[in-house]
Motif scaffolding. Structure first.
Motif: not given
Length: 280
Positions: A182-190, A218-222, A241-244
């Motif tokens: 979760i932390s990695l995906a959240r960091a990527l989302s910036f 990797y990650a993407w958001s909606e 919605r955060l998808v990793a």
């Protein structure tokens, strides 16, 4: 989370999901956090060897003020395989945290927010419901990194550390703690959500597949929804919605296949409210 591990998931097979997570007060260096948990649901799995335990955990600071309240469910092994299955109890959980339940920290004021210093020009007003954002970058998980992070989270679950034992398991490797993913995906989302300043609530989420060292996240958001925050003109809430994924760049927004089943390289699906500055 880490404080619940000794009682709930020290010997777990996997942590599965979250719901109704509310961050109620900010926490600062020097605060002391303690946690209590209540079992609110049980369900034995069809194999008779494991089951799912649902718990509500509440964290308080040294003043007795609640800083966090959330539900999670975890798969654990059954001690006595011959024991009868307990009555199935699956808790009735809300689909999301109401936006009017979101609380902002005292003194928080975005009226003078400087997007130049922040490094991103995009504010709450610029996002549209249904918009999808590929966060582009990837982060490869190293064994030393994920174990160190897991220790810092005070998560002591054995599946994250004991390679000698896990070599005989289904992955033949230590499982990366889901909170680290979760932390990695959240960091990527910036990269795309650079001004999503903090997470106000987690509506729900699932760890849909495990990661091990060597996987690249990797990650993407909606954007699922956006809402004004009562009494605030300087800040708004985005429901995201955060998808990793692991080893799958997200330019094609990987999610489910033609058969409706989730793709095997999707590792996280998280629904949360983020607070973002508004244009004044």
């Amino acid at each position: 989370f880490g404080k619940t591990v000794p009682d709930i998931s020290l010997n777990a097979v996997a942590n599965l999901g979250y719901a109704d997570c509310r961050f109620l007060k900010p926490v600062f260096a020097g605060d002391t956090i303690s946690t209590t948990s209540e079992v609110i649901g049980l369900k034995q799995n069809s194999n008779g060897k494991t089951g799912v335990v649902y718990v509500r955990s509440t964290g308080v600071n040294q003043h007795g003020e609640t800083v966090l309240d959330y539900v999670r469910w975890v798969m654990v092994r059954k001690r006595n395989l011959d024991a009868p299955a307990p009555d199935t109890v699956i808790p009735d959980l809300p689909s999301h945290v109401p936006v009017d339940a979101i609380g902002l920290p005292d003194g928080l004021d975005f009226s003078g927010y400087d997007t130049g210093l922040a490094g991103s020009p995009h504010l709450w007003d610029d996002y549209a419901i249904g918009e999808k954002i590929d966060h582009v970058d990837g982060i490869t998980i190293e064994a030393a990194d994920h174990m160190m992070a897991t220790r810092l989270y005070q998560n002591t679950a054995r599946v994250h550390f004991n390679l000698h034992a896990e070599r005989d398991g289904w992955l033949k490797e230590r499982i990366v703690y889901g909170g680290h993913v979760i932390s990695l995906a959240r960091a990527l989302s910036f990269n795309g959500l650079g001004n999503a300043c903090f997470i106000a609530a987690i509506n729900g989420g699932q760890h849909t597949a495990p990661c091990i060292a060597g996987d690249t996240v990797y990650a993407w958001s909606e954007v699922l929804d956006k809402a004004e925050i009562k009494g605030r003109r300087d800040a708004g809430a985005l429901r995201l919605r955060l998808v990793a994924t692991k080893n799958h760049p997200c330019g094609d927004f990987p999610d489910k296949g033609a058969d409706g089943k989730r793709l095997g390289d999707v590792v996280l699906d998280l629904d949360y409210w983020a607070v973002m500055p508004r244009r004044n």
